[in-house]
Scaffold this motif. Structure first.
Motif, PDB file in Angstrom:
ATOM      1  N   VAL A  64       0.835  -1.197   0.000  1.00  0.00           N
ATOM      2  CA  VAL A  64       0.000   0.000   0.000  1.00  0.00           C
ATOM      3  C   VAL A  64       0.875   1.254   0.000  1.00  0.00           C
ATOM      4  N   GLU A  65       1.875   1.288   0.872  1.00  0.00           N
ATOM      5  CA  GLU A  65       2.798   2.439   0.914  1.00  0.00           C
ATOM      6  C   GLU A  65       3.484   2.606  -0.450  1.00  0.00           C
ATOM      7  N   ARG A  66       3.983   1.509  -0.992  1.00  0.00           N
ATOM      8  CA  ARG A  66       4.685   1.539  -2.279  1.00  0.00           C
ATOM      9  C   ARG A  66       3.790   2.068  -3.391  1.00  0.00           C
ATOM     10  N   THR A  67       2.570   1.539  -3.431  1.00  0.00           N
ATOM     11  CA  THR A  67       1.645   1.923  -4.493  1.00  0.00           C
ATOM     12  C   THR A  67       1.291   3.397  -4.423  1.00  0.00           C
ATOM     13  N   TRP A  68       0.824   3.837  -3.272  1.00  0.00           N
ATOM     14  CA  TRP A  68       0.304   5.195  -3.185  1.00  0.00           C
ATOM     15  C   TRP A  68       1.393   6.268  -3.240  1.00  0.00           C
ATOM     16  N   PHE A  69       2.531   6.012  -2.642  1.00  0.00           N
ATOM     17  CA  PHE A  69       3.562   7.050  -2.641  1.00  0.00           C
ATOM     18  C   PHE A  69       4.516   6.940  -3.832  1.00  0.00           C
ATOM     19  N   ARG A  70       5.017   5.760  -4.100  1.00  0.00           N
ATOM     20  CA  ARG A  70       6.018   5.640  -5.166  1.00  0.00           C
ATOM     21  C   ARG A  70       5.390   5.549  -6.550  1.00  0.00           C
ATOM     22  N   ILE A  71       4.358   4.717  -6.701  1.00  0.00           N
ATOM     23  CA  ILE A  71       3.763   4.514  -8.026  1.00  0.00           C
ATOM     24  C   ILE A  71       2.814   5.661  -8.367  1.00  0.00           C
TER      25      ILE A  71
ATOM     26  N   LEU B  73       5.022  -4.352  -7.709  1.00  0.00           N
ATOM     27  CA  LEU B  73       4.780  -4.479  -6.282  1.00  0.00           C
ATOM     28  C   LEU B  73       5.943  -5.254  -5.663  1.00  0.00           C
ATOM     29  N   VAL B  74       6.016  -5.260  -4.374  1.00  0.00           N
ATOM     30  CA  VAL B  74       7.099  -5.961  -3.679  1.00  0.00           C
ATOM     31  C   VAL B  74       7.002  -7.468  -3.905  1.00  0.00           C
ATOM     32  N   TRP B  75       5.783  -8.020  -3.798  1.00  0.00           N
ATOM     33  CA  TRP B  75       5.610  -9.469  -3.856  1.00  0.00           C
ATOM     34  C   TRP B  75       4.882  -9.968  -5.100  1.00  0.00           C
ATOM     35  N   SER B  76       4.537  -9.086  -6.013  1.00  0.00           N
ATOM     36  CA  SER B  76       3.827  -9.541  -7.208  1.00  0.00           C
ATOM     37  C   SER B  76       4.164  -8.662  -8.409  1.00  0.00           C
ATOM     38  N   ASP B  77       4.742  -9.277  -9.420  1.00  0.00           N
ATOM     39  CA  ASP B  77       5.024  -8.563 -10.665  1.00  0.00           C
ATOM     40  C   ASP B  77       3.741  -8.263 -11.438  1.00  0.00           C
ATOM     41  N   GLU B  78       2.670  -8.994 -11.141  1.00  0.00           N
ATOM     42  CA  GLU B  78       1.394  -8.824 -11.844  1.00  0.00           C
ATOM     43  C   GLU B  78       0.455  -7.852 -11.134  1.00  0.00           C
ATOM     44  N   ARG B  79       0.942  -7.161 -10.131  1.00  0.00           N
ATOM     45  CA  ARG B  79       0.155  -6.214  -9.338  1.00  0.00           C
ATOM     46  C   ARG B  79      -1.071  -6.885  -8.695  1.00  0.00           C
ATOM     47  N   ASP B  80      -0.856  -8.086  -8.204  1.00  0.00           N
ATOM     48  CA  ASP B  80      -1.892  -8.816  -7.475  1.00  0.00           C
ATOM     49  C   ASP B  80      -1.682  -8.541  -5.987  1.00  0.00           C
ATOM     50  N   TYR B  81      -2.526  -7.684  -5.437  1.00  0.00           N
ATOM     51  CA  TYR B  81      -2.377  -7.258  -4.046  1.00  0.00           C
ATOM     52  C   TYR B  81      -2.641  -8.381  -3.046  1.00  0.00           C
ATOM     53  N   GLN B  82      -3.324  -9.426  -3.469  1.00  0.00           N
ATOM     54  CA  GLN B  82      -3.633 -10.529  -2.567  1.00  0.00           C
ATOM     55  C   GLN B  82      -2.404 -11.363  -2.212  1.00  0.00           C
ATOM     56  N   VAL B  83      -1.402 -11.347  -3.076  1.00  0.00           N
ATOM     57  CA  VAL B  83      -0.194 -12.151  -2.850  1.00  0.00           C
ATOM     58  C   VAL B  83       0.462 -11.785  -1.519  1.00  0.00           C
ATOM     59  N   ALA B  84       0.471 -10.513  -1.181  1.00  0.00           N
ATOM     60  CA  ALA B  84       1.132 -10.059   0.050  1.00  0.00           C
ATOM     61  C   ALA B  84       0.521 -10.667   1.308  1.00  0.00           C
TER      62      ALA B  84
ATOM     63  N   HIS C 215      -6.154   8.471   2.753  1.00  0.00           N
ATOM     64  CA  HIS C 215      -6.419   7.080   2.386  1.00  0.00           C
ATOM     65  C   HIS C 215      -5.535   6.125   3.194  1.00  0.00           C
ATOM     66  N   LEU C 216      -4.265   6.470   3.348  1.00  0.00           N
ATOM     67  CA  LEU C 216      -3.351   5.618   4.119  1.00  0.00           C
ATOM     68  C   LEU C 216      -3.770   5.552   5.583  1.00  0.00           C
ATOM     69  N   ILE C 217      -4.181   6.673   6.147  1.00  0.00           N
ATOM     70  CA  ILE C 217      -4.655   6.667   7.540  1.00  0.00           C
ATOM     71  C   ILE C 217      -5.862   5.733   7.659  1.00  0.00           C
ATOM     72  N   HIS C 218      -6.773   5.829   6.729  1.00  0.00           N
ATOM     73  CA  HIS C 218      -7.957   4.965   6.714  1.00  0.00           C
ATOM     74  C   HIS C 218      -7.556   3.502   6.579  1.00  0.00           C
ATOM     75  N   GLU C 219      -6.646   3.220   5.668  1.00  0.00           N
ATOM     76  CA  GLU C 219      -6.207   1.839   5.422  1.00  0.00           C
ATOM     77  C   GLU C 219      -5.550   1.247   6.666  1.00  0.00           C
ATOM     78  N   TYR C 220      -4.652   2.010   7.290  1.00  0.00           N
ATOM     79  CA  TYR C 220      -4.017   1.521   8.516  1.00  0.00           C
ATOM     80  C   TYR C 220      -5.043   1.332   9.628  1.00  0.00           C
ATOM     81  N   ALA C 221      -5.939   2.289   9.804  1.00  0.00           N
ATOM     82  CA  ALA C 221      -6.925   2.185  10.885  1.00  0.00           C
ATOM     83  C   ALA C 221      -7.777   0.926  10.719  1.00  0.00           C
TER      84      ALA C 221
END
Length: 168
Positions: A63-70, A79-90, A143-149
């Motif tokens: 989430v941090e990588r996507t929203w800030f870097r991408i 993504l860190v754990w998925s070249d296919e941008r599958d967020y479920q892999v993490a 959005h990040l505050i919401h996601e973390y909460a």
């Protein structure tokens, strides 16, 4: 590892408050993981799920990588754990370790902090390809505050199921 969690100020400017609340929630997730073994951190919330504390840490690195870097920094990276941008892999941390997951998460948090600090204002925009529109840094931080909460609520329940620890 002892987590230093600083309470956000009750009075302050908008950016200061957003930074403080985001860091508070980052520290809360780390606190939920304190004192647990890798096996405990990998323990699924329920047998039919891959959701675990370590999975949440890995997810928040994405989430941090996507929203800030991408999105905000327009970096063309996977993504860190998925070249296919599958967020479920993490979420599947079944073979992960604390050191691996936390190193990735902390690296992404540091990137995020540098990007946010370098932005001239909260009105700076980046492009969110999933939404096909520009978004402001203000929205990203909210959005990040919401996601973390939201995920810290999951972490509360998972931690309580592991060893009975409640609250933060």
């Amino acid at each position: 590892m002892t987590v230093d969690r600083i309470a956000p100020p009750v009075i302050g400017g908008e950016r200061e408050m957003l930074r403080a609340f985001l860091d508070f929630h980052r520290a809360t997730l780390a606190m939920k993981c304190e004192g647990l073994s890798d096996d405990d951190l990998r323990r699924a919330s329920v047998p039919s799920s891959t959701l675990s504390l370590l999975g949440l840490v890995r997810h928040m690195a994405e989430v941090e990588r996507t929203w800030f870097r991408i999105v905000m920094n327009a970096e063309d990276i996977p993504l860190v754990w998925s070249d296919e941008r599958d967020y479920q892999v993490a979420y599947d941390a079944s073979t992960s370790t604390r050191s691996e997951a936390f190193a990735a998460w902390q690296a992404e948090v540091e990137h995020a902090r540098r990007i946010e600090e370098a932005a001239e204002s909260l009105d700076v925009t980046g492009y969110q390809p999933r939404w096909e529109e520009d978004v402001s840094l203000r929205l990203v931080m909210l959005h990040l505050i919401h996601e973390y909460a939201r995920h810290n609520g999951h972490a509360d329940l998972i931690r309580e199921a592991i060893d009975g620890t409640v609250g933060v």
